[in-house]
Design an enzyme around this catalytic site. Sequence first.
Site, short mmCIF file in Angstrom:
data_model
loop_
_atom_site.label_atom_id
_atom_site.label_comp_id
_atom_site.label_asym_id
_atom_site.label_seq_id
_atom_site.Cartn_x
_atom_site.Cartn_y
_atom_site.Cartn_z
N CYS A 1 0.50 -0.79 0.32
CA CYS A 1 0.16 -0.20 -0.01
C CYS A 1 1.01 1.16 0.08
O CYS A 1 0.38 2.10 -0.05
CB CYS A 1 -1.05 0.49 0.78
N HIS B 1 -3.39 7.22 2.65
CA HIS B 1 -3.68 6.10 2.03
C HIS B 1 -4.71 5.58 2.98
O HIS B 1 -5.47 6.20 4.33
CB HIS B 1 -2.46 4.92 2.32
N ASN C 1 -10.55 0.21 0.09
CA ASN C 1 -8.59 0.33 0.30
C ASN C 1 -8.62 -0.47 -1.51
O ASN C 1 -8.39 -1.56 -1.62
CB ASN C 1 -8.29 -0.59 1.30
O1 UT7 Z 1 -3.51 -0.76 3.38
C1 UT7 Z 1 -2.49 -1.89 4.26
C2 UT7 Z 1 -2.69 -1.84 5.23
N1 UT7 Z 1 -4.05 -2.14 6.26
C3 UT7 Z 1 -3.96 -1.99 7.03
O2 UT7 Z 1 -3.75 -0.74 7.22
C4 UT7 Z 1 -5.51 -2.77 7.29
C5 UT7 Z 1 -4.84 -2.81 9.11
N2 UT7 Z 1 -6.55 -3.84 10.14
C6 UT7 Z 1 -7.71 -2.79 10.60
O3 UT7 Z 1 -8.44 -1.70 9.73
C7 UT7 Z 1 -8.89 -3.44 10.81
O4 UT7 Z 1 -7.51 -4.11 11.95
C8 UT7 Z 1 -9.85 -4.58 10.56
C9 UT7 Z 1 -10.54 -3.64 9.47
C10 UT7 Z 1 -8.84 -5.42 9.56
C11 UT7 Z 1 -9.92 -5.34 11.81
O5 UT7 Z 1 -11.40 -4.39 12.20
P1 UT7 Z 1 -11.04 -4.30 13.83
O6 UT7 Z 1 -11.49 -4.23 14.35
O7 UT7 Z 1 -8.98 -4.85 14.59
O8 UT7 Z 1 -11.08 -5.86 14.10
P2 UT7 Z 1 -10.44 -7.50 14.44
O9 UT7 Z 1 -9.51 -7.87 13.08
O10 UT7 Z 1 -9.58 -7.03 16.37
O11 UT7 Z 1 -12.05 -8.25 14.47
C12 UT7 Z 1 -12.93 -7.60 16.19
C13 UT7 Z 1 -14.16 -8.82 15.87
C14 UT7 Z 1 -14.21 -10.05 15.62
O12 UT7 Z 1 -14.66 -11.07 16.14
P3 UT7 Z 1 -14.72 -11.58 17.77
O13 UT7 Z 1 -13.78 -12.31 18.08
O14 UT7 Z 1 -14.68 -10.59 18.24
O15 UT7 Z 1 -15.99 -12.13 17.88
C15 UT7 Z 1 -14.35 -10.23 14.30
O16 UT7 Z 1 -14.69 -11.97 14.16
O17 UT7 Z 1 -14.72 -8.82 14.62
C16 UT7 Z 1 -14.85 -9.62 13.55
N3 UT7 Z 1 -15.70 -9.21 12.27
C17 UT7 Z 1 -16.19 -9.42 11.74
N4 UT7 Z 1 -17.47 -9.07 12.83
C18 UT7 Z 1 -18.70 -8.66 11.30
C19 UT7 Z 1 -14.06 -9.20 11.26
N5 UT7 Z 1 -14.82 -9.23 10.81
C20 UT7 Z 1 -15.82 -8.33 10.49
C21 UT7 Z 1 -16.50 -8.63 9.23
N6 UT7 Z 1 -18.06 -7.51 9.80
N7 UT7 Z 1 -16.67 -7.98 8.29
#
Ligand code: UT7
Length: 329
Positions: A116, A256, A286
């Site tokens: 990215c 970004h 993204n």
């Molecule tokens: O562009 C290049 C670099 N990439 C980035 O900068 C991305 C950086 N990371 C992020 O933006 C975030 O970490 C994400 C958007 C990818 C994920 O958000 P998060 O707040 O960190 O969520 P998480 O991975 O900690 O997941 C929290 C919960 C989980 O459920 P439990 O374990 O708490 O029950 C996931 O399973 O959210 C759940 N979850 C979802 N729920 C509904 C993950 N994806 C989804 C979804 N819809 N699409």
Amino acid sequence: MQKIRAAITAVNTYVPDYILTNKELETIVDTTEEWIMTRVGIRERHILKGEGLGTSDMAAPAVRGLLEKRGITPDEVDLLICATVTPDMLFPATANIISDKVGIKNAFSFDLNAACSGFIYALITASKYIESGLYKKVVVVGADKMSSITDFTDRATCVIFGDAAGAVLLEPATDGNGIIDAILKTDGCGRIHLHQKAGGSCKPPTHATIDAREHYIYQEGQPVFKAAVQNMADTAVEIMKRNDLNNQNIAWLIPHQANMRIIDATAKRMELPKEKVTINIDRYGNTTNATIPLCMHEWEKQFKKGDNIILAAFGGGFTWGTIYLKWAY
Ligand code: UT7
């Protein structure tokens, strides 16, 4: 005589027609509009549909339009660099394919992969050719068909990415405008958190890699999120300090677009009000290498000659960095 700087003299983009909404994603994976909006800030993203179409099919029209906009012919281009993680093929370079499709015959061209952060890495690489005085017209493309490596059974990644292409033209400027400073960084340890497992030389494609879904994006969201927030802001603040920039004399931050919360955190560390930050993640998601030129194109009419602009990115690798430029038109 004033130092030769590389100035952006035109910007153009291409976005495919098909819009994939959160509502449609709700029918594909176990997700909700509410989760996507609050955790990431994306309402919809564009997807390139059509068999046999790849990244160059978005990049070529973006470049063609760019040259028309600036009123120059393909023959005048000296160099084209394409930043992408979704090349048409592993080789030859997508840059070569774009050049061929646009009719750029007097240039050399190559791809650059910094995930990215690719667009800002490519911008700085291109700027050195201009600053050398040997190259007068360099095209930098940021383009990705992220849908080609997105696993639409993985709700943690498929809601995030979109497809698009953007391109800028760099030309020499001696009026003080153009690219002034940059800080670019890499930490290869970060590769464990964000990568594509198979398809490279370590793990060439086999039936087993396909069955294990290893040709898609693998991302551990939280460690990437933490590193993005920390590093993007650190380099942005460092470049501000060493160029006497502050929330008054910076006109725009072009970050970004990976997550609304990362953008907010970066702007906060820079003490910039939201009105000075370009944000369109809600409409495109993204798009990896295309996010920054997509913002530049959308805000182009609001930029003024001499505006102090900060570009900031973070991506797989890990790669990250910041550019300080003065808008040139
Ligand atoms: O562009 C290049 C670099 N990439 C980035 O900068 C991305 C950086 N990371 C992020 O933006 C975030 O970490 C994400 C958007 C990818 C994920 O958000 P998060 O707040 O960190 O969520 P998480 O991975 O900690 O997941 C929290 C919960 C989980 O459920 P439990 O374990 O708490 O029950 C996931 O399973 O959210 C759940 N979850 C979802 N729920 C509904 C993950 N994806 C989804 C979804 N819809 N699409």
